[in-house]
Structure formats: C-alpha cells, structure tokens
Enzyme design. Sequence first.
Site, PDB file in Angstrom:
ATOM      1  CD  GLU A  84      -2.015   1.587   2.832  1.00  0.00           C
ATOM      2  OE1 GLU A  84      -1.768   2.741   3.240  1.00  0.00           O
ATOM      3  OE2 GLU A  84      -2.466   0.697   3.576  1.00  0.00           O
ATOM      4  CG  HIS A  85       3.379   2.565   3.346  1.00  0.00           C
ATOM      5  ND1 HIS A  85       3.988   3.519   4.126  1.00  0.00           N
ATOM      6  CD2 HIS A  85       2.339   2.094   4.085  1.00  0.00           C
ATOM      7  CE1 HIS A  85       3.358   3.638   5.281  1.00  0.00           C
ATOM      8  NE2 HIS A  85       2.352   2.767   5.288  1.00  0.00           N
TER       9      HIS A  85
END
Length: 459
Positions: free
Chosen positions: A82-83
């Site tokens: 996600e990051h």
Amino acid sequence: MTSHGSKATARTSPEARAVARTQTLIQGENGIGTVRRTTLPGGLRVVTESLPSVRSATFGIWAHVGSRDETPALNGATHYLEHLLFKGTHRRSALDISAAMDAVGGEMNAFTAKEYTCYYARVLDTDLPLAIDVVCDMLTGSRILEEDVDIERGAILEEIAMTEDDPGDGVHDLFAHTMFGDNPLGRPVLGTVDTVNALTADRIRRFYKKHYDPTHLVVACAGNIDHDQVVRQVQAAFEAAGALKDPDARPIAPRGGRRTLRTAGRVEVVDRRTEQAHVLLGMPGLSRTDERRWALGVLNTALGGGMSSRLFQEVREKRGLAYSVYSYTSGFADCGLFGVYAGCRPSQVHDVLKICRDELDQVAEHGLPEDEIRRAIGQLRGSTVLGLEDTGALMNRIGKSELCWGEQMSVDDMLARIASVTMDDVRAVARDVLGQRPSLSVIGPIKDKQMAGLHDTVA
C-alpha cells in the site's frame, strides 16, 4: 440485490471476444442514489453511485487482498505494498502523484485491512478525470524499486513503533492474537519489526502481480458523476497500461468461509508501564454474511454503542471507573469478533471487568427490554444514514459491498432490516454470542497478584 436490467456496451477493441455489461443495481429517484455496475472485458468491475446535488466525487479502487492472505514470512506485505504504490509509476514520480492532488485541493489516501485494501481520492467533480488517471496509474504502473522499498521500510517501522506507543490501539491487535492465535487473522496488519525487515522488493513485486490482477479489483466512484463516463475513463486507463489482457476473464467471487479456528477462555497480558490499563474482553462474533448480524448490531448499540448504552452508564456515568468504554463487532468472511474495550486505572481493572462480565452475562440470559431495543434501533438507523452523508462514505459502501458481498443493498433496505429486528431476535443472538466463554487481552502495569483475578474473569 435488485437488478433493473442490463445492456451491452461497445467492445473494448475489435479483437475482444467479450463485451462490457452494465446493470442498474439500485434505481434512485431522479437519478439520486442510482447504483450501477459495469463489468469490463478482463474482469474489472466498476460500480458508481450518483449524487448530483454535491460538487465533489470520491474515486477508489478496492483490492481483494488483506493481511489474512499473507504467509507468516509475508506478514505486513499487503500494508507495505500500500505504501509503495504511492512511491511512483512509470509515468509519475512520488512527487508528481502528490503534487497532482495538491494542485486541485484533492485528498488522497489508502488503507489496509484484514481482507481488503483500498486506494482513494476525493476531488471536485470537475477534477474527477485527474483522480481516475492518477489512482489507476498507481494501481497498474507501480515500479516497486529496491531503493523505494528500503526508504519506505523506515516509515513503516516508525508506524509500528507509533502503534506500540498507543496501547489503546495496540490492545486490538493483541485481542486478535488472543482470539485467533498464530493464524493470518491473528497477526497484525502492519506486520512485525522482524517480518518488515525481512521483506524484499522481489517478494513484494511477486505479491503485487498475484493480487492486483483486474479480476481481483473493484473500482468504486460516488458523487456528482456520470457512470458511462467513469467507465470509459477507467477502461482507457487500464487498457493503456495493458492490464485488461484476457477479455474473457471473470471477476473473483467474494471471499468464501474457511471457519477460522477461535479460542475461548484465553488471557494475554502485556506488562507495560502505562498510566492506564487497556482491557478488551470478548468472544467469537458473527461472519459478515450471517443474517443475525442485524440483531447483533442492535445488541451492540444497546450494550456499548453510545452514552445511553448499558456499559457506558454502568462503568462511567454511575461509577466513574473509565473515561472510554464501548463495545464493537467485526465481521469477516467466515467468522467475527464481539469485544468490550475499557481504559482505566490499573487498580480498577478487576472492578471494570466484573461490571462488564456481569452485564454480558445478564443480557445473555435475559435479553434486553423493549425500550432499550427500540432506542438502539433508532440510534443505529440514524447513525447509518448520517454516516453516508459524504461521497467518501458512499464510495466505501458500494466498493466494499461489491467486493465482500457481490451485491448492493439500498439505504432504505438497510434501514428496514434494522427496524425489523425484534426482542426475540436480540435475545437469541445475545444467547448465542454473549453466552460463550470470553477471552481477555490487557496492556498495562498488571501486578502478579492481579493475574488470578484476570483468569477468573474468563472462567
């Protein structure tokens, strides 16, 4: 799900063997609240809800992957990924992504859960094409470079440290472990220091390719939007990235049940020098598809869902033993949790737990009186509607519904289901859920002589 017809739209290309199929799932009045779904060749679903009265739109992409899809060695990979999707694509750098949103006053973020991940942007309706292009580019064109993995590792380790510094948050991770043990649902979404340090760019790239196929994605958009225009823009973005390769691919089905093993009567304590002790007492709940979930929602609201709830009144208002006390439910594909949280002085832990356990036992045996059920139904109906007053909440509702249930329910239908809950329904679900032996998680400065009392709480 209520379907009001379907139609075929244009083929994605002359070579395509399948056509995009559009359905109206919920027919709103004068176009307001109309929910439509288009399934593109390649298995990508696009779901929208129209709200012409606003000047904004929220665009999101939901991925059918969460921390429960990780092996022990990959714990934290979903959140790490996600990051990394914000770190740059073949078309945009990380600065380009953030600058594009800042230039139009947009908001952009993402979140990772146990069973899904979501990336979204909220913008003025006139800037929706930009939001679509940026978010689609992130989901289809991420580079996941070694140097970005190394840089972001430090940020994620800081995020883990931040959670450990907040025991009111960390006790929920501890409770998941107490209930599920060394099972994907029992592991922290963020991963651990050891697992995050061990993840490599190559392993994350393989994870990305496996779980971010269009058949595993749901595009959701809500606000002052035009469904067909959103579909065209999403289709163009995914085709430009070469993501819709198999025109005959079908969307993945909602996650099935696997009956995750749960434990009862367990006590886990993390001894930490905090000013408060953070306690979480709970038991197995219901899966998100269980029809009893409506009655459980009413029961949860009456027990610990507001200032008039039993737990709030007994623990805080009458005795002043805690500032924060509440109950909650979590539903997964195959199981669920029901929990009661309280933060109190360490010397008051046993008093707080006794009151909570007595209330749970009382309701499990006798149910709730009609006036409490009626009040809880009104509170739950009101909070349901008020929680859907912005485009972000609408996007969340239709995206999660499509991914987790494969269907949509109108707000009116939801309110009707809540209103139909009876005293007998609440009594039955209270007996089934609250009548189970609980488990307990505690973070705080607990003395050895207090341990026996903690085990007595779950006996």
